[in-house]
Scaffold this active site. Structure first.
Site, mmCIF file in Angstrom:
data_model
loop_
_atom_site.group_PDB
_atom_site.id
_atom_site.type_symbol
_atom_site.label_atom_id
_atom_site.label_comp_id
_atom_site.label_asym_id
_atom_site.label_seq_id
_atom_site.Cartn_x
_atom_site.Cartn_y
_atom_site.Cartn_z
ATOM 1 N N ASN A 222 55.511 82.375 66.508
ATOM 2 C CA ASN A 222 54.783 83.358 65.692
ATOM 3 C C ASN A 222 53.954 82.749 64.565
ATOM 4 O OD1 ASN A 222 57.121 82.679 64.372
ATOM 5 N ND2 ASN A 222 57.530 84.749 63.621
ATOM 6 N N GLU B 164 66.699 78.708 61.262
ATOM 7 C CA GLU B 164 65.944 79.883 60.802
ATOM 8 C C GLU B 164 65.861 80.824 61.992
ATOM 9 O OE1 GLU B 164 65.185 80.598 57.929
ATOM 10 O OE2 GLU B 164 65.243 78.725 56.830
ATOM 11 N N CYS C 196 60.178 87.360 61.625
ATOM 12 C CA CYS C 196 61.643 87.385 61.628
ATOM 13 C C CYS C 196 62.233 88.209 60.487
ATOM 14 C CB CYS C 196 62.155 85.959 61.548
ATOM 15 S SG CYS C 196 61.370 85.053 60.203
ATOM 16 N N GLY D 297 59.807 74.588 66.865
ATOM 17 C CA GLY D 297 59.113 75.763 66.344
ATOM 18 C C GLY D 297 59.203 76.992 67.227
ATOM 19 N N GLU E 162 64.788 76.934 53.894
ATOM 20 C CA GLU E 162 63.502 76.250 53.913
ATOM 21 C C GLU E 162 62.762 76.607 52.629
ATOM 22 O OE1 GLU E 162 61.469 76.945 57.729
ATOM 23 O OE2 GLU E 162 62.184 74.932 58.217
HETATM 24 P P1 NAD Z 1 63.157 80.911 71.080
HETATM 25 O O1 NAD Z 1 64.538 80.814 70.551
HETATM 26 O O2 NAD Z 1 62.957 81.415 72.448
HETATM 27 O O3 NAD Z 1 62.451 79.477 71.048
HETATM 28 C C1 NAD Z 1 62.347 78.732 69.854
HETATM 29 C C2 NAD Z 1 62.105 77.275 70.184
HETATM 30 O O4 NAD Z 1 63.300 76.706 70.733
HETATM 31 C C3 NAD Z 1 61.011 77.013 71.231
HETATM 32 O O5 NAD Z 1 60.266 75.889 70.815
HETATM 33 C C4 NAD Z 1 61.794 76.707 72.486
HETATM 34 O O6 NAD Z 1 61.107 75.884 73.403
HETATM 35 C C5 NAD Z 1 62.993 75.974 71.911
HETATM 36 N N1 NAD Z 1 64.195 75.963 72.745
HETATM 37 C C6 NAD Z 1 64.602 76.891 73.639
HETATM 38 N N2 NAD Z 1 65.794 76.536 74.177
HETATM 39 C C7 NAD Z 1 66.142 75.360 73.599
HETATM 40 C C8 NAD Z 1 67.272 74.492 73.726
HETATM 41 N N3 NAD Z 1 68.286 74.760 74.547
HETATM 42 N N4 NAD Z 1 67.322 73.384 72.966
HETATM 43 C C9 NAD Z 1 66.317 73.102 72.098
HETATM 44 N N5 NAD Z 1 65.225 73.876 71.947
HETATM 45 C C10 NAD Z 1 65.140 74.995 72.688
HETATM 46 O O7 NAD Z 1 62.361 81.774 70.002
HETATM 47 P P2 NAD Z 1 60.871 82.335 70.087
HETATM 48 O O8 NAD Z 1 60.837 83.397 71.126
HETATM 49 O O9 NAD Z 1 59.919 81.194 70.155
HETATM 50 O O10 NAD Z 1 60.692 82.999 68.640
HETATM 51 C C11 NAD Z 1 61.131 84.284 68.316
HETATM 52 C C12 NAD Z 1 62.454 84.237 67.585
HETATM 53 O O11 NAD Z 1 62.357 83.344 66.488
HETATM 54 C C13 NAD Z 1 62.844 85.586 67.003
HETATM 55 O O12 NAD Z 1 64.224 85.808 67.202
HETATM 56 C C14 NAD Z 1 62.559 85.416 65.522
HETATM 57 O O13 NAD Z 1 63.326 86.252 64.684
HETATM 58 C C15 NAD Z 1 62.854 83.982 65.311
HETATM 59 N N6 NAD Z 1 62.127 83.487 64.137
HETATM 60 C C16 NAD Z 1 62.830 83.164 63.004
HETATM 61 C C17 NAD Z 1 62.157 82.740 61.865
HETATM 62 C C18 NAD Z 1 62.895 82.387 60.600
HETATM 63 O O14 NAD Z 1 62.340 81.661 59.795
HETATM 64 N N7 NAD Z 1 64.094 82.855 60.376
HETATM 65 C C19 NAD Z 1 60.759 82.630 61.887
HETATM 66 C C20 NAD Z 1 60.090 82.959 63.060
HETATM 67 C C21 NAD Z 1 60.780 83.378 64.182
#
Ligand code: NAD
Length: 487
Positions: free
Chosen positions: A152, A249, A283, A149, A461
């Site tokens: 947000n 996503e 997002c 996850g 999704e």
């Molecule tokens: P992020 O990519 O930093 O982290 C997302 C998740 O990935 C976290 O749980 C994190 O611990 C995990 N993670 C990080 N590195 C990893 C790895 N190497 N392997 C596996 N898991 C790993 O994102 P964030 O800062 O939590 O969220 C913001 C971003 O998410 C924005 O870019 C936003 O646009 C996007 N987002 C997309 C959607 C969508 O449905 N399209 C919805 C919400 C947020």
């Protein structure tokens, strides 16, 4: 203020603690207070979670779909009954105002459990007649699905991924964002209370390394990530090495296009929802607001008047309309984009810095910000800011705005505001985006497939479309005649 859960993880139907894992501090971004302390999962706990999911999945897949559905619908009812408490927790986890969380988070999670619970017994294959013989297909589960996850929408993401996966007969291991570890635990607890057999929905906490250990685990068959494009690329590459299914996503830089025949107040409302809800941390936000030059000045006047009136404050006060950003670190990043906008030559119409009102200085509050005179090459128009920063770009013709809207390697969402029915469909048809709206923005009922094209993602999704991504087809040819062998 305390939001300490019973324990950090939820494995095999119960809370589990192991304090030897790295510390995760859950900070309430409105005040900087630590509201809970949890621990990252150790390798042994990760093994336990995956093993319990694998064990439980075998029988779950054999459980009558109607029975699976009934449990999910019961979970939906419990979530609705506890909406207030779950909304307060979501607010403490994220800093989003209660005014939003009470209508947007646990309730959308409940809708997902209700929807997938309702269609669980319709997940069928087909029968393909071939003369006397025939082929039948079945939709079978994938096995253990991993959900990862973003921070947000912690309740909603945990529920969306869980509901679709469980309806298809899978088990789930969910890793919340380390920034918002609290809400998914409640989803797990509620599922158990609704009658979900133990092991089918596990929550393990951790930073990126826990995510990558899980992605590489041989018993994980599918990974669904909500996160940034950079993380998506890493996770997809790792999953690809083992030929695992993925749903991605990811981020966006979506266009919102306002033609000069649009209902101007509706377009202003759309632009506000598309940029300032959840302090802009969504997002699918329409952060590039293309406005026809004939109406730009009037659009700006009406927009700025309303944006200046947005009420910032204590997120738990039901009157508060906008809360802080998720963290001080994220606030610094958003502030740097506000500064960059000025340096790049955009004209600031309102906001542009930290919010300094009563009690706001302790939190990660920034002012809702509007830039105009933004051009396509500016970084504020090209990069995802993930904060309350709206950019206005002026345009003259339909072909021009379509080309400019598409000039990005992202393609999550798009919207168009016009009273011309044919133009609305014509323009949306030519925009490269996975999730689109006509005369609104960011409305996402669970019945609507959600996802992006280009670097914004893979798979969908919500809706029936998600079933394709949480199940696979088994084909069976049935020979009704003899077998002709040539040798
Ligand atoms: P992020 O990519 O930093 O982290 C997302 C998740 O990935 C976290 O749980 C994190 O611990 C995990 N993670 C990080 N590195 C990893 C790895 N190497 N392997 C596996 N898991 C790993 O994102 P964030 O800062 O939590 O969220 C913001 C971003 O998410 C924005 O870019 C936003 O646009 C996007 N987002 C997309 C959607 C969508 O449905 N399209 C919805 C919400 C947020």
């Amino acid at each position: 203020m305390r939001a300490q859960p019973v324990a950090s993880h939820y494995i095999d139907g119960a809370y589990v603690e192991d304090a030897s894992g790295a510390l995760i501090e859950c900070v309430y971004p409105a005040t900087g207070e630590i509201v809970a302390r949890l621990h990252s999962a150790t390798p042994a706990l990760i093994e336990r979670a995956v093993a319990s999911a694998k064990r439980a999945q075998v029988e779950w897949e054999r459980t009558l779909p109607a029975d699976r559905g009934r449990i999910l619908r019961r979970a939906a009812d419990i979530m609705r009954d506890r909406n207030h408490d779950l909304s307060v927790l979501e607010t403490l986890d994220t800093g989003k105002p209660y005014q939003e969380t009470i209508v947007a988070d646990a309730l959308s999670g409940a809708e997902a459990f209700e929807f997938y619970g309702g269609i669980a017994s319709t997940i069928n294959g087909e029968c393909i007649p071939l003369g006397d013989s025939f082929v039948y297909t079945k939709r079978i589960a994938l096995g253990v699905c991993l959900g990862i996850g973003a921070w947000n929408y912690p309740t909603q993401i945990a529920a969306y991924k869980g509901a679709a996966a469980l309806a298809c007969g899978n088990a789930v291991v969910f890793k919340p964002s380390e920034v918002t570890p609290l809400c998914a635990l409640k989803v797990a607890e509620i599922l158990t209370e609704a009658g979900l057999p133990k092991g089918l929905y596990n929550v393990v906490q951790g930073y990126g390394e826990v995510g990558s250990t899980l992605v590489a685990h041989p018993d994980i068959e599918k990974v669904s990530l909500t996160g940034s494009v950079q993380t998506g690329a890493r996770v997809m590459a790792a999953a690809g090495a083992d030929i695992k299914h993925v749903t991605m996503e990811l981020g966006g830089k979506s266009p919102l296009i306002v033609f000069d025949d649009a209902d101007l107040d509706a377009a202003v409302s759309g632009a506000i929802l598309a940029n300032f809800y959840s302090a802009g941390q969504i997002c699918s936000n329409g952060t590039r607001v293309f406005v026809h030059r004939n109406i730009r000045a009037e659009f700006e006047t009406r927009l700025v008047e309303r944006v200046r009136a947005i009420r910032l404050g204590d997120p738990l006060d039901p009157e508060t309309q906008m809360g802080p950003l998720i963290s001080q670190a994220h606030m610094e990043r958003v502030l740097s984009y506000m500064q960059l906008g000025r340096e790049e030559g955009a004209r600031l119409l309102c906001g542009g810095g930290r919010a300094k009102g009563d009690g706001l200085a302790r939190g990660a509050y920034v002012l809702p910000t509007v830039f105009t005179g933004v051009t396509d090459d500016m970084r504020i128009a090209r990069e995802e800011i993930f904060g309350p920063v709206l950019s206005i770009l002026e345009f003259s013709t339909e072909d021009e705005v379509i080309a400019r809207a598409n000039d990005t390697d992202l393609g999550l969402a798009a919207s168009v505001f016009t009273r011309d029915l044919q133009r609305a469909h014509r323009v949306i048809d030519r925009i490269h985006a996975g999730t689109c709206w006509i005369n609104t923005h960011n409305i996402m009922p669970v019945e609507m497939p959600f996802g992006g094209v280009k670097k914004s993602g893979v798979g969908r999704e919500n809706s029936r479309a998600a079933l394709d991504h949480y199940s696979q087809i088994k084909s069976v040819y049935v020979e009704m005649g003899g077998v002709q062998a040539p040798y």
